[in-house]
Design an enzyme around this catalytic site. Structure first.
Site, PDB file in Angstrom:
ATOM      1  N   ARG A 180     -46.711 111.702  44.379  1.00 21.35           N
ATOM      2  CA  ARG A 180     -46.214 111.520  42.958  1.00 21.35           C
ATOM      3  C   ARG A 180     -46.649 110.132  42.565  1.00 21.35           C
ATOM      4  NH1 ARG A 180     -46.398 115.780  42.498  1.00 21.35           N
ATOM      5  NH2 ARG A 180     -44.624 117.406  42.547  1.00 21.35           N
ATOM      6  N   GLU A 213     -49.830 110.684  40.903  1.00 19.74           N
ATOM      7  CA  GLU A 213     -49.582 111.319  39.662  1.00 19.74           C
ATOM      8  C   GLU A 213     -49.135 110.290  38.617  1.00 19.74           C
ATOM      9  OE1 GLU A 213     -47.243 115.283  38.318  1.00 19.74           O
ATOM     10  OE2 GLU A 213     -46.187 113.863  39.491  1.00 19.74           O
ATOM     11  N   SER A 226     -53.752  91.313  41.382  1.00 18.86           N
ATOM     12  CA  SER A 226     -54.095  91.311  42.781  1.00 18.86           C
ATOM     13  C   SER A 226     -53.423  92.298  43.472  1.00 18.86           C
ATOM     14  CB  SER A 226     -53.986  90.134  43.181  1.00 18.86           C
ATOM     15  OG  SER A 226     -54.388  89.830  44.550  1.00 18.86           O
TER      16      SER A 226
END
Length: 145
Positions: free
Chosen positions: A87, A90, A113
């Site tokens: 997830r 995604e 960073s």
């Protein structure tokens, strides 16, 4: 002992003793997400931190030595299909381009960073079900030519 073997022993001891990641982090005085990542093999610990953790978890010196080794950072490709990890992939696939555009608009040409970096996880109550709040806090690094 490999870092992954040490991580397995840490996870087993933590479970056996009923300790939370947060309790371990408090013991060594470090942020919980960093501590968890370090104990899962993603960051080296100092000798003092490794010793504190091993005393708390009743693990031997070979585990402490392993926790101090420089890691090969990254994730086992097999874990990428874990639903929680997937997830995140995604979400970044969908929102990554927008986040990049917004960072460039706000800060200019550069990156966030992941070395000078903090991350936090918290819970926010919501009437439709509690929300997971993940905060990435990274230093902006501008590209210099």
């Amino acid at each position: 002992m490999s870092r992954s073997e040490a991580a397995d022993l840490v996870v087993a001891a933590r479970t056996r003793l009923g300790l939370s990641w947060s309790e371990i982090a408090d013991e060594i005085g470090a942020p919980v997400v960093w501590t968890t990542a370090a104990l899962l093999g993603q960051h080296p610990m100092t000798a003092e931190q490794a010793g504190q953790v091993c005393r708390l978890l009743t693990l031997d010196e070979t585990v402490a030595e392993s926790l101090q080794l420089q890691p090969a950072r990254g994730i086992d490709p097999a874990l990428m299909s874990d639903p929680t990890i997937y997830r995140f992939t995604e979400a970044l696939s969908v929102y990554g381009p927008a986040l990049k555009a917004l960072i460039h608009e706000e800060f200019g040409d550069g990156i966030m960073s992941a070395i000078n970096f903090r991350v936090d996880v918290s819970r926010r109550p919501d009437p439709e079900g509690d929300r997971v709040v993940v905060t990435f806090d990274g230093k902006f690094l501008d590209y210099k030519w």
